[in-house]
Write a protein that holds these residues in place. Structure first.
Motif, PDB file in Angstrom:
ATOM      1  N   LEU A 152     -43.507   7.506 -27.558  1.00 20.59           N
ATOM      2  CA  LEU A 152     -42.135   6.941 -27.874  1.00 20.59           C
ATOM      3  C   LEU A 152     -41.630   8.707 -27.123  1.00 20.59           C
ATOM      4  CD1 LEU A 152     -39.332   6.202 -27.366  1.00 20.59           C
ATOM      5  CD2 LEU A 152     -39.100   6.316 -29.769  1.00 20.59           C
ATOM      6  N   TRP A 153     -41.154   8.579 -25.208  1.00 22.81           N
ATOM      7  CA  TRP A 153     -40.662  10.306 -25.698  1.00 22.81           C
ATOM      8  C   TRP A 153     -39.041   9.873 -25.327  1.00 22.81           C
ATOM      9  CZ3 TRP A 153     -42.927  14.051 -27.464  1.00 22.81           C
ATOM     10  CH2 TRP A 153     -44.155  13.913 -27.786  1.00 22.81           C
ATOM     11  N   ILE A 154     -38.438  10.506 -25.238  1.00 20.14           N
ATOM     12  CA  ILE A 154     -37.184  10.323 -24.224  1.00 20.14           C
ATOM     13  C   ILE A 154     -36.902  11.564 -23.711  1.00 20.14           C
ATOM     14  CG2 ILE A 154     -34.217   9.777 -25.217  1.00 20.14           C
ATOM     15  CD1 ILE A 154     -34.374   9.099 -27.950  1.00 20.14           C
ATOM     16  N   ILE A 155     -36.597  11.336 -22.407  1.00 16.15           N
ATOM     17  CA  ILE A 155     -37.276  12.128 -21.131  1.00 16.15           C
ATOM     18  C   ILE A 155     -35.868  12.401 -20.600  1.00 16.15           C
ATOM     19  CG2 ILE A 155     -38.165  13.323 -19.290  1.00 16.15           C
ATOM     20  CD1 ILE A 155     -40.459  11.006 -20.165  1.00 16.15           C
ATOM     21  N   GLY A 204     -28.899  16.517 -15.300  1.00 14.44           N
ATOM     22  CA  GLY A 204     -27.735  16.157 -15.289  1.00 14.44           C
ATOM     23  C   GLY A 204     -27.415  15.027 -16.226  1.00 14.44           C
ATOM     24  N   GLY A 205     -28.452  15.210 -17.654  1.00 12.53           N
ATOM     25  CA  GLY A 205     -28.555  14.490 -18.584  1.00 12.53           C
ATOM     26  C   GLY A 205     -27.999  13.258 -18.177  1.00 12.53           C
ATOM     27  N   HIS A 206     -29.293  12.341 -17.252  1.00 17.06           N
ATOM     28  CA  HIS A 206     -29.824  11.393 -17.575  1.00 17.06           C
ATOM     29  C   HIS A 206     -31.534  11.554 -18.493  1.00 17.06           C
ATOM     30  CE1 HIS A 206     -31.990   8.301 -15.389  1.00 17.06           C
ATOM     31  NE2 HIS A 206     -31.806   7.468 -15.284  1.00 17.06           N
ATOM     32  N   GLU A 207     -31.513  10.600 -18.971  1.00 12.86           N
ATOM     33  CA  GLU A 207     -32.243   9.915 -19.938  1.00 12.86           C
ATOM     34  C   GLU A 207     -33.080   8.890 -19.616  1.00 12.86           C
ATOM     35  OE1 GLU A 207     -30.426  11.044 -24.583  1.00 12.86           O
ATOM     36  OE2 GLU A 207     -30.893   8.797 -23.803  1.00 12.86           O
ATOM     37  N   GLU A 208     -33.690   8.885 -19.909  1.00 11.21           N
ATOM     38  CA  GLU A 208     -34.942   7.817 -19.753  1.00 11.21           C
ATOM     39  C   GLU A 208     -36.400   8.059 -20.899  1.00 11.21           C
ATOM     40  OE1 GLU A 208     -39.195   7.073 -16.971  1.00 11.21           O
ATOM     41  OE2 GLU A 208     -37.543   8.567 -16.108  1.00 11.21           O
ATOM     42  N   ARG A 209     -36.223   6.698 -21.480  1.00 14.28           N
ATOM     43  CA  ARG A 209     -37.094   6.379 -22.513  1.00 14.28           C
ATOM     44  C   ARG A 209     -38.627   5.725 -22.625  1.00 14.28           C
ATOM     45  NH1 ARG A 209     -33.970   6.137 -27.023  1.00 14.28           N
ATOM     46  NH2 ARG A 209     -31.893   6.358 -26.651  1.00 14.28           N
ATOM     47  N   VAL A 210     -39.856   5.810 -22.510  1.00  9.76           N
ATOM     48  CA  VAL A 210     -41.301   6.322 -22.135  1.00  9.76           C
ATOM     49  C   VAL A 210     -41.747   5.859 -23.161  1.00  9.76           C
ATOM     50  CG1 VAL A 210     -43.158   6.622 -21.146  1.00  9.76           C
ATOM     51  CG2 VAL A 210     -40.998   7.474 -20.470  1.00  9.76           C
ATOM     52  N   GLU A 211     -42.372   4.424 -23.757  1.00 11.47           N
ATOM     53  CA  GLU A 211     -42.611   3.755 -24.873  1.00 11.47           C
ATOM     54  C   GLU A 211     -43.568   2.726 -24.400  1.00 11.47           C
ATOM     55  OE1 GLU A 211     -41.231   1.823 -29.386  1.00 11.47           O
ATOM     56  OE2 GLU A 211     -39.876   1.531 -26.871  1.00 11.47           O
ATOM     57  N   GLY A 212     -45.131   3.257 -25.470  1.00 13.13           N
ATOM     58  CA  GLY A 212     -46.060   1.953 -25.013  1.00 13.13           C
ATOM     59  C   GLY A 212     -46.872   2.523 -25.560  1.00 13.13           C
ATOM     60  N   GLU A 213     -47.995   1.695 -25.807  1.00 15.91           N
ATOM     61  CA  GLU A 213     -48.996   1.656 -26.987  1.00 15.91           C
ATOM     62  C   GLU A 213     -50.252   2.776 -25.836  1.00 15.91           C
ATOM     63  OE1 GLU A 213     -50.932  -2.312 -27.261  1.00 15.91           O
ATOM     64  OE2 GLU A 213     -49.762  -3.026 -27.753  1.00 15.91           O
ATOM     65  N   ALA A 214     -50.583   3.628 -27.035  1.00 17.02           N
ATOM     66  CA  ALA A 214     -51.737   4.248 -26.983  1.00 17.02           C
ATOM     67  C   ALA A 214     -51.814   5.827 -26.270  1.00 17.02           C
ATOM     68  CB  ALA A 214     -52.938   3.902 -25.978  1.00 17.02           C
ATOM     69  N   VAL A 215     -52.264   6.121 -25.800  1.00 14.05           N
ATOM     70  CA  VAL A 215     -51.886   7.131 -24.610  1.00 14.05           C
ATOM     71  C   VAL A 215     -53.690   7.228 -24.310  1.00 14.05           C
ATOM     72  CG1 VAL A 215     -50.487   8.693 -26.690  1.00 14.05           C
ATOM     73  CG2 VAL A 215     -53.084   8.987 -26.519  1.00 14.05           C
ATOM     74  N   GLY A 275     -34.810  19.256 -10.874  1.00 14.09           N
ATOM     75  CA  GLY A 275     -34.500  20.431 -11.546  1.00 14.09           C
ATOM     76  C   GLY A 275     -35.477  20.677 -13.539  1.00 14.09           C
ATOM     77  N   PRO A 276     -35.366  21.226 -14.179  1.00 11.71           N
ATOM     78  CA  PRO A 276     -35.651  21.601 -15.513  1.00 11.71           C
ATOM     79  C   PRO A 276     -35.286  20.384 -16.392  1.00 11.71           C
ATOM     80  CG  PRO A 276     -33.968  22.484 -15.388  1.00 11.71           C
ATOM     81  CD  PRO A 276     -33.954  22.485 -13.763  1.00 11.71           C
ATOM     82  N   GLY A 277     -35.680  20.192 -17.538  1.00  9.26           N
ATOM     83  CA  GLY A 277     -35.492  18.970 -18.135  1.00  9.26           C
ATOM     84  C   GLY A 277     -36.006  18.837 -19.763  1.00  9.26           C
ATOM     85  N   THR A 278     -35.617  18.116 -20.062  1.00  5.07           N
ATOM     86  CA  THR A 278     -36.095  18.288 -22.029  1.00  5.07           C
ATOM     87  C   THR A 278     -37.154  16.979 -22.544  1.00  5.07           C
ATOM     88  OG1 THR A 278     -34.082  17.330 -22.733  1.00  5.07           O
ATOM     89  CG2 THR A 278     -34.218  19.841 -22.579  1.00  5.07           C
ATOM     90  N   MET A 279     -37.850  17.240 -23.311  1.00 10.38           N
ATOM     91  CA  MET A 279     -38.721  15.639 -23.899  1.00 10.38           C
ATOM     92  C   MET A 279     -38.465  16.259 -25.149  1.00 10.38           C
ATOM     93  SD  MET A 279     -41.911  15.430 -22.005  1.00 10.38           S
ATOM     94  CE  MET A 279     -42.552  14.050 -23.061  1.00 10.38           C
ATOM     95  N   PHE A 327     -46.374   4.441 -39.171  1.00 12.28           N
ATOM     96  CA  PHE A 327     -45.936   6.044 -39.230  1.00 12.28           C
ATOM     97  C   PHE A 327     -45.150   6.688 -38.148  1.00 12.28           C
ATOM     98  CE2 PHE A 327     -49.676   8.185 -40.588  1.00 12.28           C
ATOM     99  CZ  PHE A 327     -49.113   8.953 -39.705  1.00 12.28           C
ATOM    100  N   PHE A 328     -44.314   7.510 -38.231  1.00  9.89           N
ATOM    101  CA  PHE A 328     -43.977   8.156 -36.906  1.00  9.89           C
ATOM    102  C   PHE A 328     -44.004   9.368 -37.274  1.00  9.89           C
ATOM    103  CE2 PHE A 328     -41.005   9.749 -34.500  1.00  9.89           C
ATOM    104  CZ  PHE A 328     -41.242   9.653 -33.027  1.00  9.89           C
ATOM    105  N   ALA A 329     -44.739  10.401 -36.655  1.00  9.88           N
ATOM    106  CA  ALA A 329     -44.952  11.790 -36.694  1.00  9.88           C
ATOM    107  C   ALA A 329     -43.667  12.290 -35.067  1.00  9.88           C
ATOM    108  CB  ALA A 329     -46.195  11.887 -36.131  1.00  9.88           C
ATOM    109  N   LYS A 330     -43.008  13.042 -35.345  1.00  9.17           N
ATOM    110  CA  LYS A 330     -42.395  13.331 -34.534  1.00  9.17           C
ATOM    111  C   LYS A 330     -42.386  14.738 -33.839  1.00  9.17           C
ATOM    112  CE  LYS A 330     -37.220  15.104 -33.960  1.00  9.17           C
ATOM    113  NZ  LYS A 330     -35.436  14.586 -34.561  1.00  9.17           N
ATOM    114  N   CYS A 331     -42.492  14.782 -33.141  1.00  3.10           N
ATOM    115  CA  CYS A 331     -42.966  16.356 -31.957  1.00  3.10           C
ATOM    116  C   CYS A 331     -41.430  17.236 -31.864  1.00  3.10           C
ATOM    117  CB  CYS A 331     -43.613  15.980 -30.455  1.00  3.10           C
ATOM    118  SG  CYS A 331     -45.265  14.808 -30.946  1.00  3.10           S
ATOM    119  N   PRO A 332     -41.489  18.181 -32.150  1.00  3.59           N
ATOM    120  CA  PRO A 332     -40.445  18.719 -31.523  1.00  3.59           C
ATOM    121  C   PRO A 332     -39.911  19.128 -29.676  1.00  3.59           C
ATOM    122  CG  PRO A 332     -42.409  20.191 -32.354  1.00  3.59           C
ATOM    123  CD  PRO A 332     -42.249  19.177 -32.462  1.00  3.59           C
TER     124      PRO A 332
END
Length: 105
Positions: free
Chosen positions: A33-36, A40-51, A77-81, A100-105
């Motif tokens: 699960l990634w929140i990108i 401009g503050g626009h959020e996009e969620r990417v969620e799915g099985e595997a990598v 431009g720049p952004g965050t994940m 369980f969920f392993a959060k990435c900084p």
């Protein structure tokens, strides 16, 4: 639905301190699960099985698994994940514990 799952899988700092991490012998990545967020503050969620189509099994002392991914930000431009990975203790075929969920900084 994704937001409530995100909150459930990311307990507060206080909750994490009362339930410390315990070592495990083997885990398998099940999904991500990634929140990108763009500049401009626009959020996009990417969620799915595997990598990259893989469900790697991680074990202490074994070779680490790594991969690279990229995205085009809608606003440019720049952004965050933020986000992380879901794992199951043991393997998907032989689970030894719950996911369980392993959060990435």
């Amino acid at each position: 639905e994704q937001e409530s799952r995100w909150k459930n899988d990311n307990p507060s700092e206080e909750s994490r301190l009362s339930n410390p991490f315990r070592p495990v012998k083997e885990v398998q990545l099940t999904r991500r699960l990634w929140i990108i967020t763009d500049a401009g503050g626009h959020e996009e969620r990417v969620e799915g099985e595997a990598v990259i189509g893989q469900y790697p099994i991680l074990e202490p002392g074994e070779r680490p698994f790594s991969y690279q991914s990229q995205t085009n930000l809608p606003g440019g431009g720049p952004g965050t994940m933020s986000g992380g990975f879901y794992f199951v203790e043991g393997t998907m075929e032989r689970p030894m514990g719950s996911e369980f969920f392993a959060k990435c900084p």
